[in-house]
Design a protein around this motif. Structure first.
Motif, PDB file in Angstrom:
ATOM      1  N   SER A   1       0.458  -0.248 -17.725  1.00  9.70           N
ATOM      2  CA  SER A   1       0.189  -1.683 -18.143  1.00  9.70           C
ATOM      3  C   SER A   1       1.550  -2.479 -18.388  1.00  9.70           C
ATOM      4  CB  SER A   1      -0.822  -1.800 -19.187  1.00  9.70           C
ATOM      5  OG  SER A   1      -0.206  -1.303 -20.604  1.00  9.70           O
ATOM      6  N   SER A   2       2.534  -1.537 -18.213  1.00 13.08           N
ATOM      7  CA  SER A   2       3.836  -2.203 -18.791  1.00 13.08           C
ATOM      8  C   SER A   2       4.988  -2.102 -17.419  1.00 13.08           C
ATOM      9  CB  SER A   2       4.537  -1.240 -19.943  1.00 13.08           C
ATOM     10  OG  SER A   2       5.874  -1.849 -20.195  1.00 13.08           O
ATOM     11  N   GLY A   3       5.530  -3.147 -17.323  1.00 15.05           N
ATOM     12  CA  GLY A   3       6.915  -2.972 -16.338  1.00 15.05           C
ATOM     13  C   GLY A   3       7.969  -2.052 -16.435  1.00 15.05           C
ATOM     14  N   SER A   4       8.149  -1.650 -17.805  1.00  8.42           N
ATOM     15  CA  SER A   4       9.107  -0.578 -17.803  1.00  8.42           C
ATOM     16  C   SER A   4       8.744   0.706 -17.431  1.00  8.42           C
ATOM     17  CB  SER A   4       9.555  -0.496 -19.606  1.00  8.42           C
ATOM     18  OG  SER A   4       8.214  -0.063 -20.320  1.00  8.42           O
ATOM     19  N   TYR A   5       7.311   0.875 -17.000  1.00  8.82           N
ATOM     20  CA  TYR A   5       6.846   2.303 -16.516  1.00  8.82           C
ATOM     21  C   TYR A   5       7.239   2.078 -15.088  1.00  8.82           C
ATOM     22  CZ  TYR A   5       4.083   6.282 -15.738  1.00  8.82           C
ATOM     23  OH  TYR A   5       3.651   7.461 -15.185  1.00  8.82           O
ATOM     24  N   ARG A   6       7.939   2.693 -14.476  1.00  5.97           N
ATOM     25  CA  ARG A   6       8.461   2.574 -13.096  1.00  5.97           C
ATOM     26  C   ARG A   6       7.583   3.165 -12.165  1.00  5.97           C
ATOM     27  NH1 ARG A   6      14.805   3.192 -12.841  1.00  5.97           N
ATOM     28  NH2 ARG A   6      15.317   1.243 -13.881  1.00  5.97           N
ATOM     29  N   THR A   7       6.891   2.473 -11.152  1.00  4.57           N
ATOM     30  CA  THR A   7       6.210   2.957 -10.171  1.00  4.57           C
ATOM     31  C   THR A   7       6.843   2.417  -8.772  1.00  4.57           C
ATOM     32  OG1 THR A   7       4.626   1.281 -10.084  1.00  4.57           O
ATOM     33  CG2 THR A   7       4.153   2.980 -11.402  1.00  4.57           C
ATOM     34  N   ASP A   8       6.151   2.976  -7.688  1.00  3.98           N
ATOM     35  CA  ASP A   8       6.737   2.568  -6.479  1.00  3.98           C
ATOM     36  C   ASP A   8       6.011   1.410  -5.954  1.00  3.98           C
ATOM     37  OD1 ASP A   8       9.243   3.776  -5.949  1.00  3.98           O
ATOM     38  OD2 ASP A   8       7.988   5.553  -6.553  1.00  3.98           O
ATOM     39  N   GLY A   9       4.799   1.067  -6.827  1.00  5.51           N
ATOM     40  CA  GLY A   9       3.687   0.025  -6.192  1.00  5.51           C
ATOM     41  C   GLY A   9       2.287   0.389  -6.670  1.00  5.51           C
ATOM     42  N   MET A  10       1.428  -0.270  -5.859  1.00  2.00           N
ATOM     43  CA  MET A  10       0.275  -0.194  -6.189  1.00  2.00           C
ATOM     44  C   MET A  10      -0.772  -0.264  -5.083  1.00  2.00           C
ATOM     45  SD  MET A  10      -2.014  -1.764  -9.473  1.00  2.00           S
ATOM     46  CE  MET A  10      -3.864  -1.554  -9.470  1.00  2.00           C
ATOM     47  N   LEU A  11      -1.836   0.364  -5.121  1.00  2.00           N
ATOM     48  CA  LEU A  11      -2.753  -0.011  -3.976  1.00  2.00           C
ATOM     49  C   LEU A  11      -4.399  -0.179  -4.654  1.00  2.00           C
ATOM     50  CD1 LEU A  11      -3.653   0.407  -0.719  1.00  2.00           C
ATOM     51  CD2 LEU A  11      -3.742   2.892  -1.035  1.00  2.00           C
ATOM     52  N   VAL A  12      -5.043  -0.911  -4.270  1.00  2.00           N
ATOM     53  CA  VAL A  12      -6.197  -1.312  -4.882  1.00  2.00           C
ATOM     54  C   VAL A  12      -7.162  -0.921  -3.451  1.00  2.00           C
ATOM     55  CG1 VAL A  12      -7.950  -2.654  -5.898  1.00  2.00           C
ATOM     56  CG2 VAL A  12      -5.668  -2.947  -6.418  1.00  2.00           C
ATOM     57  N   VAL A  13      -8.138   0.018  -3.640  1.00  2.00           N
ATOM     58  CA  VAL A  13      -9.061   0.574  -2.460  1.00  2.00           C
ATOM     59  C   VAL A  13     -10.196   1.251  -3.125  1.00  2.00           C
ATOM     60  CG1 VAL A  13      -7.642   2.726  -2.208  1.00  2.00           C
ATOM     61  CG2 VAL A  13      -8.956   1.859  -0.154  1.00  2.00           C
ATOM     62  N   PRO A  14     -11.404   0.592  -2.792  1.00  2.00           N
ATOM     63  CA  PRO A  14     -11.307  -0.650  -2.072  1.00  2.00           C
ATOM     64  C   PRO A  14     -11.294  -1.901  -3.092  1.00  2.00           C
ATOM     65  CG  PRO A  14     -13.690   0.299  -2.673  1.00  2.00           C
ATOM     66  CD  PRO A  14     -12.654   1.193  -3.089  1.00  2.00           C
ATOM     67  N   CYS A  15     -10.749  -2.911  -2.660  1.00  2.00           N
ATOM     68  CA  CYS A  15     -10.896  -4.140  -3.323  1.00  2.00           C
ATOM     69  C   CYS A  15     -11.907  -4.927  -3.576  1.00  2.00           C
ATOM     70  CB  CYS A  15      -9.380  -4.730  -3.201  1.00  2.00           C
ATOM     71  SG  CYS A  15      -9.064  -6.261  -4.392  1.00  2.00           S
ATOM     72  N   SER A  16     -12.683  -5.114  -4.598  1.00  2.00           N
ATOM     73  CA  SER A  16     -13.762  -5.939  -4.358  1.00  2.00           C
ATOM     74  C   SER A  16     -13.418  -7.611  -4.546  1.00  2.00           C
ATOM     75  CB  SER A  16     -14.798  -5.815  -5.687  1.00  2.00           C
ATOM     76  OG  SER A  16     -14.008  -6.064  -6.966  1.00  2.00           O
ATOM     77  N   ALA A  17     -14.429  -8.516  -4.256  1.00  2.00           N
ATOM     78  CA  ALA A  17     -14.068  -9.817  -4.326  1.00  2.00           C
ATOM     79  C   ALA A  17     -13.852 -10.231  -5.624  1.00  2.00           C
ATOM     80  CB  ALA A  17     -15.115 -10.703  -3.972  1.00  2.00           C
ATOM     81  N   GLY A  18     -14.209  -9.623  -6.879  1.00  2.00           N
ATOM     82  CA  GLY A  18     -13.886 -10.088  -8.297  1.00  2.00           C
ATOM     83  C   GLY A  18     -12.647  -9.545  -8.650  1.00  2.00           C
TER      84      GLY A  18
END
Length: 185
Positions: A71-88
């Motif tokens: 939940s923090s930008g200081s925690y480094r990741t290379d990105g995010m994938l939402v699968v499946p991504c619901s309409a909500g």
């Protein structure tokens, strides 16, 4: 590489399982967050269950924990994938609503200008959803449909799932082994 994988409440949990399997094979560290809606879908469908997904993740986060590392930008990741991504979930991300960890992590991914890929699995597409797709795109997300191709002559459902996984992970520059790419007619 470290990726956040969000699983929301759209039908299509087998896509999430296939992505997590591929990421494990590629030795990518995964930070998994599964929404309450996804848990409801899993209970209703006869496909992969929560334990199947969590077994493949390096870290599993509770969707209610807005203080989690992702939940923090200081925690480094290379990105995010939402699968499946619901309409909500799409609507929350497009509108900047961070009311659960999945949408908060997506918000952080966008604000840090990291790659965010949303794999939509719902049809038909009403106007509000189309507008949310455009808003998410304009905010920096890559919006994709979990729609398999057929030019590689798939012989099984697994091959159809794998096609979508390959296309999603292409967005992160990951090359999933064992996939025959189009090389011309």
């Amino acid at each position: 590489m470290r990726l956040v994988v969000g699983v929301s409440g759209g039908s299509g949990i087998p896509y999430a399982l296939n992505v997590l399997q591929a990421l494990q094979q590629l030795d990518v560290q995964t930070e998994l967050v599964v929404s309450s809606g996804a848990k409801r879908v899993m209970a209703a469908e006869s496909g992969p269950q929560l334990a199947d997904l969590t077994a493949l993740a390096a870290h599993v986060h509770d969707d209610r924990d807005l203080g989690a590392s992702i939940s923090s930008g200081s925690y480094r990741t290379d990105g995010m994938l939402v699968v499946p991504c619901s309409a909500g979930t799409l609507a929350r991300i497009a509108g900047g609503f961070a009311d659960n960890l999945l949408s908060r992590a997506a918000h952080v991914t966008l604000k840090e200008r990291r790659r965010l890929v949303l794999a939509l699995r719902e049809d038909p597409l009403p106007r509000p959803m189309l507008e949310n797709m455009l808003r998410a795109h304009d905010a920096g997300a890559t919006v994709m449909s979990a729609s398999p191709g057929f030019y590689h002559a798939p012989q099984s459902i697994e091959e159809l799932l794998h096609f979508v996984t390959v296309r999603l992970l292409d967005q992160f520059g990951l090359d999933v082994p064992g996939f025959r790419r189009w090389d011309g007619a």
